[in-house]
Design a protein around this motif. Sequence first.
Motif, PDB file in Angstrom:
ATOM      1  N   SER A 121      42.588  13.046 -41.976  1.00  0.00           N
ATOM      2  CA  SER A 121      41.380  13.788 -42.322  1.00  0.00           C
ATOM      3  C   SER A 121      40.284  12.807 -42.724  1.00  0.00           C
ATOM      4  O   SER A 121      40.497  11.914 -43.535  1.00  0.00           O
ATOM      5  CB  SER A 121      41.675  14.763 -43.450  1.00  0.00           C
ATOM      6  N   TRP A 122      39.164  13.003 -42.115  1.00  0.00           N
ATOM      7  CA  TRP A 122      38.052  12.089 -42.303  1.00  0.00           C
ATOM      8  C   TRP A 122      36.858  12.831 -42.856  1.00  0.00           C
ATOM      9  O   TRP A 122      36.649  13.996 -42.532  1.00  0.00           O
ATOM     10  CB  TRP A 122      37.664  11.449 -40.966  1.00  0.00           C
ATOM     11  N   ARG A 123      36.101  12.134 -43.589  1.00  0.00           N
ATOM     12  CA  ARG A 123      34.871  12.715 -44.112  1.00  0.00           C
ATOM     13  C   ARG A 123      33.698  11.877 -43.655  1.00  0.00           C
ATOM     14  O   ARG A 123      33.653  10.666 -43.856  1.00  0.00           O
ATOM     15  CB  ARG A 123      34.933  12.744 -45.640  1.00  0.00           C
ATOM     16  N   LYS A 124      32.755  12.546 -43.063  1.00  0.00           N
ATOM     17  CA  LYS A 124      31.602  11.830 -42.537  1.00  0.00           C
ATOM     18  C   LYS A 124      30.687  11.404 -43.677  1.00  0.00           C
ATOM     19  O   LYS A 124      30.440  12.169 -44.602  1.00  0.00           O
ATOM     20  CB  LYS A 124      30.831  12.746 -41.585  1.00  0.00           C
ATOM     21  N   TYR A 125      30.230  10.209 -43.629  1.00  0.00           N
ATOM     22  CA  TYR A 125      29.340   9.774 -44.704  1.00  0.00           C
ATOM     23  C   TYR A 125      28.055   9.170 -44.190  1.00  0.00           C
ATOM     24  O   TYR A 125      27.213   8.718 -44.970  1.00  0.00           O
ATOM     25  CB  TYR A 125      30.045   8.800 -45.645  1.00  0.00           C
ATOM     26  N   GLY A 126      27.854   9.185 -42.908  1.00  0.00           N
ATOM     27  CA  GLY A 126      26.594   8.658 -42.411  1.00  0.00           C
ATOM     28  C   GLY A 126      26.562   8.605 -40.899  1.00  0.00           C
ATOM     29  O   GLY A 126      27.597   8.746 -40.243  1.00  0.00           O
TER      30      GLY A 126
END
Length: 336
Positions: A121-126
């Motif tokens: 699971s990844w979280r977009k940060y930019g």
Amino acid sequence: MASVVDGNGGSGGLVVTELGHIKELVTQLEVHLGGSSSDLCKHLASQISSITERSISLLITTSSLHGARKRSADAIPLSDASDAPFVKATKKRKTMGKKRREVTMSSAGGGADHPADDGHSWRKYGQKEILGAKHRRAYYRCTHRHSQGCAATKQVQRTDEDPTFFEVVYLGDHTCVQRAAAAAAVAAAGQAAADAQAHEHNDSPGTRSLLQSLSSSLTVKTEGPAVEPEQQLLLGWDAPAPAPFCFSSTPVTASGCLVPEHSPFSAPSTSDNWGVSPATSDSNRVVSFPPFEVALYRSSSCGDDVQFGFEEVMSALDRPDGFLDDLDIDVPSFFE
DNA sequence: CATATTTGACCGCT
DNA sequence: AGCGGTCAAATATG
């Protein structure tokens, strides 16, 4: 070809491994040449061809990394796999020295705006417009960065040549315990397959995209937009094994990733070498993997996991730090 | 409300 | 100064 690059200089080692495979295959071919099975010879020949291509591509990619390591704009590589500069140190954390791994993969089923799920699971940060690239690059970090201090990040960017493909750069190893996601993926795949089996002409978009997603998530893009199943093998998987992942309960054959139903393992001759994970709660669903790289390189990152998401396997393909460093070769000079 | 994404600003490197 | 990577406030989503 296979655009998997180990930023720690492991490519040389990979090439050595590949060349070893080639040698082995040639030996087998010689044995069978006078024999009865022309099919087997054909198979071996195509394996050799495919592995050779991979090796060549590795060399090309690596030499472009060596030779044009400055800026990405003027370093248009032959394969689209190496246009990003090495990750630079920034504010908080030094990212230099992080493991770097590049993979080109197709979009999640039906041309979504993101590549297929890789089990984490990844979280977009930019996201950023990148000079000289048609498409912006998106930056993701592991969702468990704060809860578990997992430092893994990835960058995703559509390739210029074929917008349905994405170049994914993984940086750093997962230190998080991420079993739930992988288990869910396996279970979902099994479930989807079971569904598909139940209704033979199941065309439900949900199931289809799930399967597509799964299968494309297991595909390492090779050279061109059109990829032969033969060439979709992950680097270093042993020769006769047809697929990096096998789900014993999934009768669907998609992109050479899933196996025919009744044979638990589709690898014809070496299946008995394969490690088998016993551990999905449902005994019907078993993940199997070829023994070689997984056994050898399965490293630290996610502990004692018994299931492998795409990322786990890619991770398993990496050598532990320092391993095989002696074998590392100076690729450009090797070529000359 | 908690969690994820978007987006402009900021920072370090070249 | 320009670029790529990251931060963090604002916003969206469930």
